[in-house]
Design a protein around this motif. Structure first.
Motif, PDB file in Angstrom:
ATOM      1  N   ASP A   1       0.759  -1.083   0.000  1.00  0.00           N
ATOM      2  CA  ASP A   1      -0.034  -0.015   0.056  1.00  0.00           C
ATOM      3  C   ASP A   1       0.586   1.274   0.119  1.00  0.00           C
ATOM      4  O   ASP A   1       0.384   2.204  -0.519  1.00  0.00           O
ATOM      5  N   ASP A   2       1.980   1.201   0.618  1.00  0.00           N
ATOM      6  CA  ASP A   2       2.950   2.321   0.707  1.00  0.00           C
ATOM      7  C   ASP A   2       3.613   2.736  -0.703  1.00  0.00           C
ATOM      8  O   ASP A   2       3.266   3.774  -1.070  1.00  0.00           O
ATOM      9  N   LEU A   3       3.933   1.452  -1.409  1.00  0.00           N
ATOM     10  CA  LEU A   3       4.463   1.772  -2.903  1.00  0.00           C
ATOM     11  C   LEU A   3       3.350   2.202  -3.646  1.00  0.00           C
ATOM     12  O   LEU A   3       3.664   2.913  -4.625  1.00  0.00           O
ATOM     13  N   ASP A   4       2.099   1.903  -3.450  1.00  0.00           N
ATOM     14  CA  ASP A   4       0.898   2.089  -4.194  1.00  0.00           C
ATOM     15  C   ASP A   4       0.654   3.583  -4.247  1.00  0.00           C
ATOM     16  O   ASP A   4       0.048   4.278  -5.064  1.00  0.00           O
ATOM     17  N   ARG A   5       1.175   4.261  -3.185  1.00  0.00           N
ATOM     18  CA  ARG A   5       1.052   5.631  -2.865  1.00  0.00           C
ATOM     19  C   ARG A   5       1.759   6.483  -3.787  1.00  0.00           C
ATOM     20  O   ARG A   5       1.483   7.914  -3.747  1.00  0.00           O
ATOM     21  N   VAL A   6       2.778   6.098  -4.469  1.00  0.00           N
ATOM     22  CA  VAL A   6       3.968   6.857  -5.350  1.00  0.00           C
ATOM     23  C   VAL A   6       3.512   7.214  -6.716  1.00  0.00           C
ATOM     24  O   VAL A   6       2.808   6.242  -7.285  1.00  0.00           O
ATOM     25  N   GLY A   7       3.435   8.422  -6.989  1.00  0.00           N
ATOM     26  CA  GLY A   7       2.790   8.923  -8.205  1.00  0.00           C
ATOM     27  C   GLY A   7       3.759   9.794  -9.073  1.00  0.00           C
ATOM     28  O   GLY A   7       5.059   9.915  -8.261  1.00  0.00           O
ATOM     29  N   PHE A   8       3.590  10.149  -9.897  1.00  0.00           N
ATOM     30  CA  PHE A   8       4.570  10.810 -10.976  1.00  0.00           C
ATOM     31  C   PHE A   8       3.931  11.821 -11.903  1.00  0.00           C
ATOM     32  O   PHE A   8       2.737  11.728 -12.371  1.00  0.00           O
ATOM     33  N   ARG A   9       4.491  13.054 -11.614  1.00  0.00           N
ATOM     34  CA  ARG A   9       3.869  14.206 -12.577  1.00  0.00           C
ATOM     35  C   ARG A   9       4.804  14.529 -13.641  1.00  0.00           C
ATOM     36  O   ARG A   9       5.999  15.080 -13.134  1.00  0.00           O
ATOM     37  N   ILE A  10       4.346  14.339 -14.625  1.00  0.00           N
ATOM     38  CA  ILE A  10       5.369  14.809 -16.027  1.00  0.00           C
ATOM     39  C   ILE A  10       5.036  16.438 -16.237  1.00  0.00           C
ATOM     40  O   ILE A  10       4.125  16.776 -16.269  1.00  0.00           O
ATOM     41  N   PHE A  11       6.396  16.866 -16.571  1.00  0.00           N
ATOM     42  CA  PHE A  11       6.160  18.516 -16.839  1.00  0.00           C
ATOM     43  C   PHE A  11       6.980  18.906 -18.168  1.00  0.00           C
ATOM     44  O   PHE A  11       7.184  19.927 -18.356  1.00  0.00           O
TER      45      PHE A  11
ATOM     46  N   THR B   1      -5.166  13.352 -15.174  1.00  0.00           N
ATOM     47  CA  THR B   1      -5.224  12.879 -13.988  1.00  0.00           C
ATOM     48  C   THR B   1      -4.909  11.350 -13.492  1.00  0.00           C
ATOM     49  O   THR B   1      -4.507  10.713 -14.656  1.00  0.00           O
ATOM     50  N   GLY B   2      -4.570  11.239 -12.352  1.00  0.00           N
ATOM     51  CA  GLY B   2      -4.138   9.688 -12.074  1.00  0.00           C
ATOM     52  C   GLY B   2      -2.838   9.712 -11.655  1.00  0.00           C
ATOM     53  O   GLY B   2      -2.086  10.361 -11.211  1.00  0.00           O
ATOM     54  N   ARG B   3      -2.270   8.407 -11.432  1.00  0.00           N
ATOM     55  CA  ARG B   3      -1.094   8.169 -10.645  1.00  0.00           C
ATOM     56  C   ARG B   3       0.068   8.672 -11.408  1.00  0.00           C
ATOM     57  O   ARG B   3       1.034   9.295 -10.840  1.00  0.00           O
ATOM     58  N   ALA B   4      -0.092   8.581 -12.851  1.00  0.00           N
ATOM     59  CA  ALA B   4       0.871   9.240 -13.814  1.00  0.00           C
ATOM     60  C   ALA B   4       0.192  10.002 -14.696  1.00  0.00           C
ATOM     61  O   ALA B   4      -0.483   9.475 -15.503  1.00  0.00           O
ATOM     62  N   ALA B   5       0.642  11.511 -14.370  1.00  0.00           N
ATOM     63  CA  ALA B   5      -0.410  12.194 -15.222  1.00  0.00           C
ATOM     64  C   ALA B   5       0.693  13.485 -15.375  1.00  0.00           C
ATOM     65  O   ALA B   5       1.733  13.662 -14.706  1.00  0.00           O
ATOM     66  N   LEU B   6       0.079  14.554 -16.215  1.00  0.00           N
ATOM     67  CA  LEU B   6       0.701  15.628 -16.613  1.00  0.00           C
ATOM     68  C   LEU B   6       0.572  16.876 -15.412  1.00  0.00           C
ATOM     69  O   LEU B   6      -0.522  16.577 -14.674  1.00  0.00           O
ATOM     70  N   VAL B   7       1.414  17.684 -15.149  1.00  0.00           N
ATOM     71  CA  VAL B   7       1.279  18.599 -14.243  1.00  0.00           C
ATOM     72  C   VAL B   7       0.216  19.720 -14.790  1.00  0.00           C
ATOM     73  O   VAL B   7       0.005  19.602 -15.983  1.00  0.00           O
ATOM     74  N   GLN B   8      -0.256  20.342 -13.896  1.00  0.00           N
ATOM     75  CA  GLN B   8      -1.301  21.463 -14.398  1.00  0.00           C
ATOM     76  C   GLN B   8      -0.517  22.701 -14.723  1.00  0.00           C
ATOM     77  O   GLN B   8       0.695  23.124 -14.303  1.00  0.00           O
ATOM     78  N   THR B   9      -0.728  23.216 -15.938  1.00  0.00           N
ATOM     79  CA  THR B   9      -0.200  24.170 -16.722  1.00  0.00           C
ATOM     80  C   THR B   9      -0.931  25.485 -16.856  1.00  0.00           C
ATOM     81  O   THR B   9      -2.250  25.176 -17.143  1.00  0.00           O
TER      82      THR B   9
END
Length: 206
Positions: free
Chosen positions: A53-63, A92-100
């Motif tokens: 569950d701890d590993l599943d909390r890790v997300g990625f924002r692409i910029f 949106t989601g675990r791997a997603a774009l940053v808001q610009t």
């Protein structure tokens, strides 16, 4: 990787930032990837996770976008790079774009005030729309802290024996107890490292 394969992309270089999502207790205790926890939470999830569950909390924002298959994108404008990313990266989601947002200089100050000074965000990143350069803008915070411990450099390190290398910082409460803040070691000139090290008074705590 799944996103790339779905779109038939063989190679992609995309800068981004990993973060730990806080747990949303109102939705089956699932990670809320629209929010962020403190950096310490990310360190815990990556270095000493208690469970999956701890590993599943890790997300990625692409910029940004550097390479897509055989095409180099840094010569393109930032707006064009973002448009290309939107073709295969969700917003949106675990791997997603940053808001610009596209803002002029007048709007930028109000945006910083609302997001950082009012909203409590760590800071914002300002990208030059014509190239790959950008700047992080963060508020200045000052606190009174004490050095709880320190080590100097070594003969085989970049810092000398008369220079502070790393310090453990803390806050002192009125009752004499201390709250550890963390360690610091960057942002100092060679002269500042010497001055700080030579001004320290060490107390035997054994």
């Amino acid at each position: 990787e799944t996103l790339m394969e779905h779109k038939g992309i063989q190679k992609c270089v995309i800068p981004g930032e990993i973060f730990a999502a806080p747990i949303n207790t109102s939705i089956n205790a699932s990670p809320d990837f629209n929010a962020r926890s403190r950096v310490a939470e990310l360190n815990h999830c990556l270095r000493s996770p208690d469970n999956q569950d701890d590993l599943d909390r890790v997300g990625f924002r692409i910029f940004d976008l550097i390479i897509l298959d055989n095409d180099k994108w840094l010569e393109e404008t930032y707006h064009k790079r973002i448009r290309e990313l939107k073709k295969f990266i969700p917003e949106t989601g675990r791997a997603a774009l940053v808001q610009t947002q596209r803002l002029d200089s007048t709007q930028l100050f109000d945006f910083f005030h609302q997001v950082v000074e009012v909203g409590g965000a760590e800071g914002i990143v300002i990208k030059n729309p014509e190239n790959f350069r950008g700047n992080k803008v963060k508020p200045i915070r000052t606190i009174d802290a004490v050095i709880l411990g320190a080590v100097c450099g070594r003969s085989d390190s970049q810092y000398g024996l008369d220079q502070i290398a790393v310090a453990l910082m803390g806050l002192r409460y009125p009752d004499g107890s201390y709250q550890i803040l963390g360690r610091v070691g960057g942002g100092l000139s060679d002269d500042q490292r010497k001055i700080i090290w030579n001004s320290l008074e060490f107390v035997d705590s054994s």
